[in-house]
Design an enzyme around this catalytic site. Sequence first.
Site, PDB file in Angstrom:
ATOM      1  N   PRO A   1       0.878  -1.281   0.074  1.00 41.85           N
ATOM      2  CG  PRO A   1       0.067  -0.996   1.898  1.00 41.85           C
ATOM      3  CD  PRO A   1       0.910  -1.893   1.523  1.00 41.85           C
TER       4      PRO A   1
ATOM      5  CG  ASP B   1      -1.409   1.137 -11.502  1.00 40.32           C
ATOM      6  OD1 ASP B   1      -1.573   1.493 -12.576  1.00 40.32           O
ATOM      7  OD2 ASP B   1      -1.868   0.069 -10.999  1.00 40.32           O
TER       8      ASP B   1
ATOM      9  CE  LYS C   1      -6.097   0.794 -14.687  1.00 39.32           C
ATOM     10  NZ  LYS C   1      -6.228  -0.507 -15.297  1.00 39.32           N
TER      11      LYS C   1
ATOM     12  N   GLY D   1      -0.693  -2.369  -3.630  1.00 35.18           N
ATOM     13  CA  GLY D   1      -0.934  -3.635  -2.953  1.00 35.18           C
ATOM     14  C   GLY D   1      -0.348  -4.841  -3.356  1.00 35.18           C
TER      15      GLY D   1
ATOM     16  CB  THR E   1      -3.427  -7.344  -0.604  1.00 34.12           C
ATOM     17  OG1 THR E   1      -4.673  -6.558  -1.139  1.00 34.12           O
ATOM     18  CG2 THR E   1      -3.846  -7.875   0.662  1.00 34.12           C
TER      19      THR E   1
ATOM     20  CG  MET F   1     -11.965  -0.838  -5.598  1.00 36.94           C
ATOM     21  SD  MET F   1     -12.205  -1.819  -7.143  1.00 36.94           S
ATOM     22  CE  MET F   1     -12.222  -3.262  -6.720  1.00 36.94           C
TER      23      MET F   1
HETATM   24  N1  SAH Z   1      -4.149  -4.283  -5.687  1.00 40.70           N
HETATM   25  C1  SAH Z   1      -4.804  -3.525  -4.571  1.00 40.70           C
HETATM   26  C2  SAH Z   1      -6.188  -3.149  -4.731  1.00 40.70           C
HETATM   27  C3  SAH Z   1      -6.535  -2.295  -5.918  1.00 40.70           C
HETATM   28  S1  SAH Z   1      -8.362  -1.974  -5.781  1.00 40.70           S
HETATM   29  C4  SAH Z   1      -4.386  -4.188  -3.296  1.00 40.70           C
HETATM   30  O1  SAH Z   1      -4.112  -5.243  -3.309  1.00 40.70           O
HETATM   31  O2  SAH Z   1      -4.468  -3.644  -2.399  1.00 40.70           O
HETATM   32  C5  SAH Z   1      -8.267  -0.365  -5.014  1.00 40.70           C
HETATM   33  C6  SAH Z   1      -8.892  -0.574  -3.995  1.00 40.70           C
HETATM   34  O3  SAH Z   1      -7.817  -0.934  -2.871  1.00 40.70           O
HETATM   35  C7  SAH Z   1      -9.332   0.933  -3.164  1.00 40.70           C
HETATM   36  O4  SAH Z   1     -10.554   1.148  -3.637  1.00 40.70           O
HETATM   37  C8  SAH Z   1      -9.393   0.736  -1.675  1.00 40.70           C
HETATM   38  O5  SAH Z   1     -10.509  -0.029  -1.369  1.00 40.70           O
HETATM   39  C9  SAH Z   1      -7.982  -0.410  -1.632  1.00 40.70           C
HETATM   40  N2  SAH Z   1      -7.109   0.300  -1.165  1.00 40.70           N
HETATM   41  C10 SAH Z   1      -5.878   0.543  -1.936  1.00 40.70           C
HETATM   42  N3  SAH Z   1      -4.980   1.267  -1.100  1.00 40.70           N
HETATM   43  C11 SAH Z   1      -5.339   1.239   0.091  1.00 40.70           C
HETATM   44  C12 SAH Z   1      -4.806   2.073   1.408  1.00 40.70           C
HETATM   45  N4  SAH Z   1      -3.883   2.595   1.439  1.00 40.70           N
HETATM   46  N5  SAH Z   1      -5.968   2.075   2.276  1.00 40.70           N
HETATM   47  C13 SAH Z   1      -6.883   1.560   2.412  1.00 40.70           C
HETATM   48  N6  SAH Z   1      -7.484   0.923   1.045  1.00 40.70           N
HETATM   49  C14 SAH Z   1      -6.665   1.069   0.058  1.00 40.70           C
END
Ligand code: SAH
Length: 648
Positions: free
Chosen positions: A227, A250, A270, A302, A331, A377
């Site tokens: 993250p 990204d 995106k 993530g 993630t 999301m």
């Molecule tokens: N591949 C990413 C997810 C991408 S979808 C992963 O594994 O985390 C994007 C969603 O990830 C966001 O809408 C949110 O729900 C979550 N997300 C990504 N970064 C975040 C963060 N720092 N804190 C909380 N949720 C996060």
Amino acid sequence: MPKKIRIAGRTSPLAIAQVREMMSLLPDVEYEFVPVESYGDKHKEISLLDNAMEDIFTRELDDAVLRGDADCAIHSAKDLPYPLRDKISIAAVTKSADATDSLVSRDGATLAELPEGAVVGLSSPLRREQIIAARPDINILSIRGNIQERIEYINRGDADAVIVASIAMKRLGLADRIAEILPFGTNPLQGCLAVTVRTDRPAVRKLFYPLDYRRFYGRVILMGAGPSAPDLLTLRAANILKIADIIFYDDLMDESVLDPYDCEKTYVGKRKNLHSVEQEKINEMLYLSAMDGKTVVRLKGGDPSVYGRSGEEAEYLARRLIPVEIVPGVTSALAAAADSGIPLTMREVSSGVRFAAGHGKDAFSGTPGRGTLVYYMAASVLPDLSAYLIGEGYPLKTPAAIVRNAGSVLEETSVTDIEGLRTAETSPPAIIIIGDTVSHALRQPKFLFTGLEISRYSVRLPGRMVHYPLIRTEEILVPPAIEINRYDAVIFTSKTAVRIFFRKYQIFGQKVFAIGPATAEELRRQGIGNAIVQSKHHSAALAEVIGEYGIERALYPCSEQSDNPLHRIPQVETVVLYRTSDRSQPKIELSKFEGIIFTSPSTVTSFKRLYGNFPENLLYYCIGPVTAGILAEYGIEQEIIIDVSEIP
Ligand code: SAH
């Protein structure tokens, strides 16, 4: 290995020409041609414009290889199915001699010159789209068969023109019938031949290795950045980033993750409603870079396999025979669990966890059941999520947590329940955790640590340290020339000074003085085990000690901002090796913290610049009287300052 290898190929003149062409590159290999009719050759009535089976031209040939009727088969690479049959491997893929398509027409008319409403015969859905886009008036005829049979459509008057692979026309010596090389992009494997063998026949695989053009391909690594707290990147990811030629990244929340790597970097994020690069375009960029021989990293927030499109991208590349590796990342659900202290599973409370999406065609669906639910999301659809779960029979009071910006200093967690989600508000990025484990969240005080990473745990406070470095160090680019033999001692008061000093200079028997255990530890790491360590953070105390040792001239490598009693001792000569400067940080909500730790005067001034003032309801911790003095100068009452170096 038989003396002559037996090569299965299709029966058309083109297929025979292909085998001859390939084997001419291996003149020492004797071979025998084993003609095999494929399903597609037998059933010319099947249109390729509809979803034809993927292995329509290869199945019978690979059957022959699997049975042992042939040692290998030669195909057009673009006809290979994905994935390949079990126990079948590709031994070689040749370089494409020509990937273009050509128009063959009556009287040699080009596409633009064809009469209104002309009939064009073709057999690829992509080509149909491209032709209609260029000439909407054209009538498409689905055609099949080998090159001669295709040209027959024109001779018989069934079509005004047909589209064929340019390389096929050339292989058959029909290049002079080409009316126009079409400008459209084609299947990337068009013009490449592929040799398939049984995986358990390594000797046959070796035979074709010299023809295998794949050794010039690069590779694509689909990688998770976590993250985007730079320290949540895995070691494996960091090691691969070091050797990357290009990184496609990204919306990472903290782009400083990429700072240490100086390869080419391309943003392909995106952001919702903002500039976006189409997925198809991203796929193509990855592919072209890999075809260029590059080590390509596709970096995602993530983990790449959790809502990260790793499936689509991997398949796109694998279909084009590009090697793909997947490197996992932390993630956001896991970062959210850690930051909020919520266990995702817990004995006798929840035995499982399920990740689900609050966005997309089948948002929410299929999630209920026992165990913890984690929604990605879903920040902008909390009322819908609430309604959905209530509809599924979840008790209204089931606890729910919203964790925003997990993994970063901006992390914020709020706890409610399913009913409360209806009116709760948050904004992306957020993770929603639902289930009984939410009420088992770890609760402990939080402290903000403003020093450099390196001294994270040098102050022991009863709770969680949130690292929020307000300074950075910059080395002085051209270090001064130092004649070390003029000194009988060297004094260090920080780890950074030790590190920079020993990178550039050596000592020759000088006494070494150090303040603080962290500085002493860094000296030991540099091979100096006999430093005289002053445990208190008091430069004044050290000044006395220096006197006791009868030092005549001491060198003091330090930062530009350094200001303490050592500088006022006549025997001490200062040399500036680095300076600290403000580090830009977002302003965060301070009310959730019980205290702030300042490790040096520069962290205090940096805080002052960022926040303007010092809230009164916090406790201020610092190391040493100089830092304490600056806090007092900014008007903070003595009652709320603790100099941790003062208390044993
Ligand atoms: N591949 C990413 C997810 C991408 S979808 C992963 O594994 O985390 C994007 C969603 O990830 C966001 O809408 C949110 O729900 C979550 N997300 C990504 N970064 C975040 C963060 N720092 N804190 C909380 N949720 C996060």
